[in-house]
Design a protein around this motif. Structure first.
Motif, short mmCIF file in Angstrom:
data_model
loop_
_atom_site.label_atom_id
_atom_site.label_comp_id
_atom_site.label_asym_id
_atom_site.label_seq_id
_atom_site.Cartn_x
_atom_site.Cartn_y
_atom_site.Cartn_z
N UNK A 1 0.90 -1.21 -0.08
CA UNK A 1 0.00 -0.05 -0.19
C UNK A 1 0.71 1.30 -0.06
N UNK A 2 1.91 1.41 0.78
CA UNK A 2 2.79 2.44 0.89
C UNK A 2 3.47 2.42 -0.44
N UNK A 3 4.14 1.48 -0.98
CA UNK A 3 5.07 1.67 -2.26
C UNK A 3 4.32 1.84 -3.53
N UNK A 4 3.21 1.16 -3.78
CA UNK A 4 2.40 0.77 -4.89
C UNK A 4 1.30 1.63 -5.23
N UNK A 5 0.71 2.06 -4.09
CA UNK A 5 -0.67 2.78 -3.95
C UNK A 5 -0.35 4.31 -3.43
N UNK A 6 -1.51 4.97 -4.16
CA UNK A 6 -1.55 6.43 -3.39
C UNK A 6 -2.72 6.53 -2.18
N UNK A 7 -3.02 5.33 -1.69
CA UNK A 7 -3.84 4.88 -0.56
C UNK A 7 -3.54 5.83 0.57
N UNK A 8 -4.28 6.56 1.43
CA UNK A 8 -3.86 7.37 2.69
C UNK A 8 -3.22 6.36 3.40
N UNK A 9 -2.44 6.95 4.44
CA UNK A 9 -1.54 6.07 5.29
C UNK A 9 -2.52 5.67 6.54
N UNK A 10 -3.80 5.98 6.61
CA UNK A 10 -4.69 5.51 7.63
C UNK A 10 -5.24 4.34 7.07
N UNK A 11 -4.99 3.94 6.00
CA UNK A 11 -5.54 2.70 5.30
C UNK A 11 -4.75 1.70 6.10
N UNK A 12 -3.37 1.75 6.26
CA UNK A 12 -2.67 0.87 7.03
C UNK A 12 -3.38 0.46 8.33
N UNK A 13 -3.71 1.49 9.20
CA UNK A 13 -4.05 1.19 10.31
C UNK A 13 -5.54 0.69 10.28
N UNK A 14 -6.17 0.91 9.19
CA UNK A 14 -7.47 0.27 8.96
C UNK A 14 -7.48 -1.14 8.88
N UNK A 15 -6.61 -1.52 7.87
CA UNK A 15 -6.61 -2.95 7.68
C UNK A 15 -6.23 -3.72 9.04
N UNK A 16 -5.18 -3.31 9.96
CA UNK A 16 -4.83 -3.67 11.02
C UNK A 16 -6.12 -4.15 11.83
N UNK A 17 -7.29 -2.95 11.89
CA UNK A 17 -8.26 -2.95 12.81
C UNK A 17 -9.19 -3.85 12.27
N UNK A 18 -9.69 -3.91 10.99
CA UNK A 18 -10.40 -4.72 10.41
C UNK A 18 -9.98 -6.01 10.69
N UNK A 19 -8.73 -6.58 10.52
CA UNK A 19 -8.30 -8.07 10.42
C UNK A 19 -8.52 -8.48 11.99
N UNK A 20 -8.30 -7.62 12.97
CA UNK A 20 -8.56 -8.06 14.32
C UNK A 20 -9.97 -7.98 14.66
N UNK A 21 -10.69 -7.12 14.20
CA UNK A 21 -12.02 -7.29 14.33
C UNK A 21 -12.82 -8.22 13.82
N UNK A 22 -12.79 -8.73 12.60
CA UNK A 22 -13.37 -9.87 12.21
C UNK A 22 -12.96 -11.17 12.82
N UNK A 23 -11.63 -11.22 13.13
CA UNK A 23 -11.18 -12.48 14.06
C UNK A 23 -11.76 -12.51 15.37
N UNK A 24 -11.80 -11.26 16.15
CA UNK A 24 -12.50 -11.40 17.36
C UNK A 24 -13.98 -11.45 17.10
N UNK A 25 -14.63 -11.21 16.39
CA UNK A 25 -16.29 -11.52 16.26
C UNK A 25 -16.49 -12.86 15.72
N UNK A 26 -15.80 -13.40 14.78
CA UNK A 26 -16.00 -14.46 14.04
C UNK A 26 -15.44 -15.81 14.75
#
Length: 422
Positions: free
Chosen positions: A243-268
């Motif tokens: 994401x950092x090297x090959x996209x122009x996605x905002x840096x908060x995207x990295x934090x978002x994917x961590x949060x989504x990963x943890x959240x899905x695992x906790x919920x399911x």
């Protein structure tokens, strides 16, 4: 206190006292891990003033040396009881972690880190055997619930570490380290008070200290599961770099994917993991995971080919699918890792499984950044096919392993485990 709140929530379920104690103990220790792991590299480089290359070399040496403790510690757990070895490992972890605040050289860092990894590997082998004994009549449901609270503990610890990172002083980093040391001590105390000192199970005459190495189906499962473990660092390492090297996605995207990963695992984790009880179901769970990774990895690659606002949404979607796959993969690993191991040798078998998994995690950065990232889109698609092939191998490996297991005892005959629990 947060542990009191968890205890109240668990009392509403079907867990026994030992299960409740082990869940709370695991949660406490993982909060400490979340506190320390988030800031460890910064502490060693910015506070101790070790070059990053030396920190990496020391951690690699420690990790490789730590693998040696797996099977021997598992054998000790089988011989003297898993709680004894687990408590010793927790005590050593508390001491080594506290010692990090005193180090001032690379040699001292490497020695302490090596002792820490040896204790962690030993604790993992004994802890796996302890989970097998505490699991009760529905071990898969218990292990799924345990992993839910483990994931939640890491999230809580990571949030706490963020405060110390913002303060960015030696005192703040020292507090994180000592808090992690205290978490090991408290976790051990909870196990000491709340988990029985299970007696070793009787062993057949054919049992040997390295019997697991002659169990070819289990060895095949360990290799498969260890290779599939690359999926963890696909989200935590490969995707953030991409994401950092090959996209122009905002840096908060990295934090978002961590949060989504943890959240899905906790919920399911509990919802899905409780459905995977037998090795047969474990093999099918690995296949489902492989198919989900077959979809998620190409979606991660495609984030480089879409507009900025689409890249963030696509990354979150890909991580959602990948995280569901992670839940199936971990559930399948639990069902096969525990279900295929004989009761009297759970420590030995869990020790080997830990060695294989940790070795795979040690090689993951080299494989993911050195091969997958270097190949770009092609690397992502090859990684997806690799995961899918491993997943498809899950059912036949499980079937092969089940055919080689001894027949279960008759219903009217007490099992060795039942006799030892009395």
């Amino acid at each position: 206190m947060i542990t009191t709140g968890i205890g109240k929530r668990l009392r509403g379920g079907a867990e026994s006292g030992p299960q409740r104690a082990l869940i709370i103990s695991s949660f406490v220790s993982r909060v400490g891990n979340g506190l320390f792991n988030t800031a460890a590299v910064l502490y060693f480089t910015l506070v101790v003033h070790l070059p990053a290359a030396q920190v990496g070399a020391g951690l690699t040496i420690a990790g490789l040396c730590g693998l040696a403790a797996g099977v021997p510690a598992g054998n000790l757990a089988d011989r003297y009881g898993p709680r004894v070895v687990s408590l010793i490992a927790q005590a050593v972890l508390a001491l080594t972690m506290a010692s990090f605040v005193l180090i001032d050289s690379w040699l001292a860092f490497t020695l302490v880190a090596t002792l820490d990894r040896l204790a962690a590997t030993a604790g993992g082998a004994a802890g796996g055997a302890l989970v097998a004994r505490v699991g009760g009549e529905r071990p898969a449901a218990f292990r799924a619930r345990l992993r839910t609270y483990v994931n939640l503990g890491v999230v809580v610890g990571t949030l706490g570490a963020a405060v110390a990172l913002q303060i960015d002083t030696r005192a703040a980093y020292t507090a994180l380290i000592l808090a992690n040391a205290a978490s090991f001590a408290l976790a051990g105390l909870i196990v000491l008070i709340g988990v029985p000192n299970y007696r070793p199970l009787p062993k057949p005459e054919a049992h040997r200290q390295w019997s697991v190495l002659a169990d070819r189906p289990y060895m095949s499962f360990v290799a498969l599961y260890s290779a599939m473990g690359l999926q963890y660092q696909t989200v935590s390492l490969l995707l953030p770099i991409w994401l950092a090297a090959h996209t122009d996605a905002p840096r908060w995207t990295v934090a978002a994917v961590y949060a989504v990963n943890s959240g899905v695992c906790v919920l399911l984790q509990s919802r899905l993991g409780s459905k995977v009880e037998t090795p047969h179901q474990g093999g099918r769970a690995l296949r489902r995971a492989g198919l989900l990774f077959l979809v998620s990895c190409p979606l991660m690659a495609l984030t480089a080919d879409v507009p900025v606002w689409v890249a963030s949404a696509l990354a979150v979607l890909a991580v959602c699918l990948h995280s569901i796959g992670e839940v199936w993969e971990s559930s399948g690993g639990y069902a096969l890792g525990f279900g295929l191991a004989p009761d009297h040798a759970q420590g030995q078998y869990q020790g080997l499984l830990g060695i294989g998994f940790n070795a795979g995690q040690a090689l993951a950065p080299l494989i993911l950044t050195g091969a997958v990232l270097a190949l770009g889109h092609t690397g992502w698609f090859l990684l997806a096919l690799f995961f899918a092939a491993l997943g498809m191998a899950g059912p036949p490996v499980a079937a092969w392993a089940e055919r080689t297991r001894p027949a279960p005892p008759a219903e009217n005959t007490a099992s060795p485990r039942a006799e030892a629990e009395r």
